[in-house]
Design an enzyme around this catalytic site. Structure first.
Site, short mmCIF file in Angstrom:
data_model
loop_
_atom_site.label_atom_id
_atom_site.label_comp_id
_atom_site.label_asym_id
_atom_site.label_seq_id
_atom_site.Cartn_x
_atom_site.Cartn_y
_atom_site.Cartn_z
N GLU A 210 34.88 -44.30 43.03
CA GLU A 210 34.44 -45.64 42.62
C GLU A 210 35.36 -46.82 42.57
O GLU A 210 36.13 -46.95 41.62
CB GLU A 210 33.43 -45.96 41.43
CG GLU A 210 32.32 -44.95 41.23
CD GLU A 210 31.15 -45.16 42.46
OE1 GLU A 210 31.34 -46.45 42.87
OE2 GLU A 210 30.49 -44.57 43.23
N CYS A 244 34.58 -55.06 39.72
CA CYS A 244 35.01 -54.60 40.86
C CYS A 244 33.94 -54.95 41.88
O CYS A 244 34.43 -55.02 43.20
CB CYS A 244 34.66 -53.09 40.80
SG CYS A 244 33.15 -52.32 40.44
#
Length: 483
Positions: A210, A244
């Site tokens: 991720e 993010c």
């Protein structure tokens, strides 16, 4: 043996006892995990306040409420997720039992990140527990206080042998990566992601990465600019830009730039008052190293709003940058901070071209009232997630897979996707030891007649309805005696 080796060995030994496999045991662990967030909320919030200056309310909104919801969903659905999954059969296996059987992978390594330390560390842990695995949890050392709380609390509430916590920095992580795991789940940046993948390759260990990237935000001239800017400002400056999937930069036509700046400034005043430094809802940069990295990005930029900073307190005001050039420092890497560059383009065609010149981002945002514009950007670009007329909210939907593509990551999680990602989906076929004549078509000697039957069964029957398939099945039995 090192501390890391011992933790992995204990987890492997505990997994091999089989105690993580019964659904009842998994559910007990998940319930205990949820209870921890209820009973130790103050301890958790205090640590995050020290690390990122998040208020109690923000910690619950952005971290623990989502985890509790994910646990509730997993407990509710686990029996269905873990059950054998029947699949469609072909005519040669009509009398057999054919299904997918989810089974645990073994021992999983979870390496968390510091920006949402509980959400991105415990989120994968929920999936690992649900799938029946053991898991070694490595919280980010950057979030010093939260890592200590994880180390102290998790062994109290969940099985400390199956789910050990290993703290430390780069040397400890490197030592963990030298051990053999059955899956590695990493959240962080792409540079470290490549190192994780390289280490995993030595044991052919599958990975979920991720990562992140520069998530674009295209604001079309045909939209409610006030709402678009309000939602973009929220998505960008939440957690001081350390998200993010935060909008990394804005793309818009030149005529819209001044209006966008004014509308975002209004939203910032509404969210964080005239002085964000004193606002309880505005966070801080995690440490001085990241503070300096972000400040250095301002060198060749024109500040349209914000820019105030205080290194001693790791404070950078919400900052807007205008007329940013593609070659500017701020456009060379993911910002991961409260700087929002605006790049002007002639329209949707140039916006798509600009997006596609870069690496595939973790998220892509478009604001438009024109569905054709939305569809074009979705269909002519690639990204981990795609959101029209909002930011970040796709992360909160457990029925959507969350993950990257290309440089922004591989694999996905949330809800059932977490369970499947951390399970081996084992294909199973159970056949009875009778009706052997039906199998003659596949046994030597191979003849033109057998080939003709095989061609008919495998190539022609797929277009028939159930009555036709039943008729051919009957023919199979008859053929067994004539082939």
């Amino acid at each position: 043996m090192s501390r890391e080796q011992q933790a992995v060995a204990r987890a492997r030994k505990a997994f091999n006892t089989g105690r993580s496999k019964p659904l009842e045991y998994r559910i007990i662990q998940l319930k205990n995990l949820k209870r921890m967030f209820y009973e130790k909320q103050k301890m958790i919030s205090d640590a995050i306040k020290k690390d990122l200056n998040k208020s109690v309310e923000v910690t619950q909104l952005h971290e623990t409420l989502g985890i509790e919801s994910e646990i509730d969903l997993t407990i509710r659905k686990l029996k269905d997720w873990a059950a054998p999954r029947p699949v469609e059969k072909n005519l040669l296996t009509m009398s057999d039992t054919v299904y997918v059987h989810p089974e645990p992978l073994g021992v999983v390594l979870i390496i968390g990140a510091w920006n949402y330390p509980w959400a991105v560390t415990v989120g994968p842990l929920i999936g690992a527990i649900a799938a029946g695995n053991a898991a070694v949890v490595k919280p980010s050392e950057v979030c010093v206080h939260t890592a200590k709380v994880m180390e102290d609390l998790l062994p109290i509430y969940i099985d400390k042998e199956l789910y050990p916590v290993v703290t430390g920095g780069v040397p400890e992580t490197q030592e963990l990566l030298r051990q053999r795991f059955d899956h590695i789940f990493y959240t962080g940046n792409s540079m470290v992601g490549k190192l994780i993948m390289e280490a995993a390759a030595k044991n052919l260990t599958p990975v979920t990465l991720e990562l992140g990237g520069k998530s674009p935000c295209y604001i079309d001239k045909n939209c409610d600019i006030t709402i678009a800017c309000r939602r973009t400002a929220w998505g960008k400056y939440t957690n001081c830009g350390q998200t993010c999937i935060a909008p990394d930069y804005i793309l818009c036509e030149p005529s819209m730039q001044d209006r966008i700046i004014e509308e975002i400034k209004k939203a910032l005043k509404e969210f964080y008052t005239d002085n964000p430094k004193t606002c309880a809802d505005y966070g801080r940069i995690i440490n001085q190293r990241h503070f300096k990295r972000i400040i250095n990005m301002l060198d060749d930029c024109t500040i349209a709003a914000g820019g105030e900073n205080d290194e001693a307190n790791c404070y950078i005001a919400p900052t807007l940058l205008r007329d940013v050039k593609p070659e500017a420092k701020v456009m060379q890497e993911e910002i991961f901070g409260p700087l929002l560059p605006i790049i002007t383009v002639s329209g949707v065609d140039e916006a798509i071209e600009f997006i596609n010149k870069g690496e595939k981002p973790l998220a892509l945002y478009v604001f438009s009232s024109d569905n054709k514009v939305i569809d074009r950007i979705r269909d002519e670009t690639s990204s981990g997630g795609f959101v029209a007329n909002d930011c970040l909210v796709h992360y909160s939907i457990s029925s959507l897979p969350f993950g990257g593509v290309g440089n922004s990551g591989m694999g996905c999680y949330h809800g059932k996707y977490s369970f499947d990602q951390l399970s081996h989906l084992r294909g199973c076929l159970i056949k009875k030891l009778n009706m052997e004549g039906v199998n003659n078509v596949r046994y030597p000697p191979h003849t033109p007649k057998k080939l003709s039957w095989a061609r008919f069964i495998l190539l022609k029957s797929s277009s028939l309805g159930w009555i036709g398939r039943m008729a051919i099945t009957a023919c199979n039995f008859l053929a067994a005696y004539f082939i």
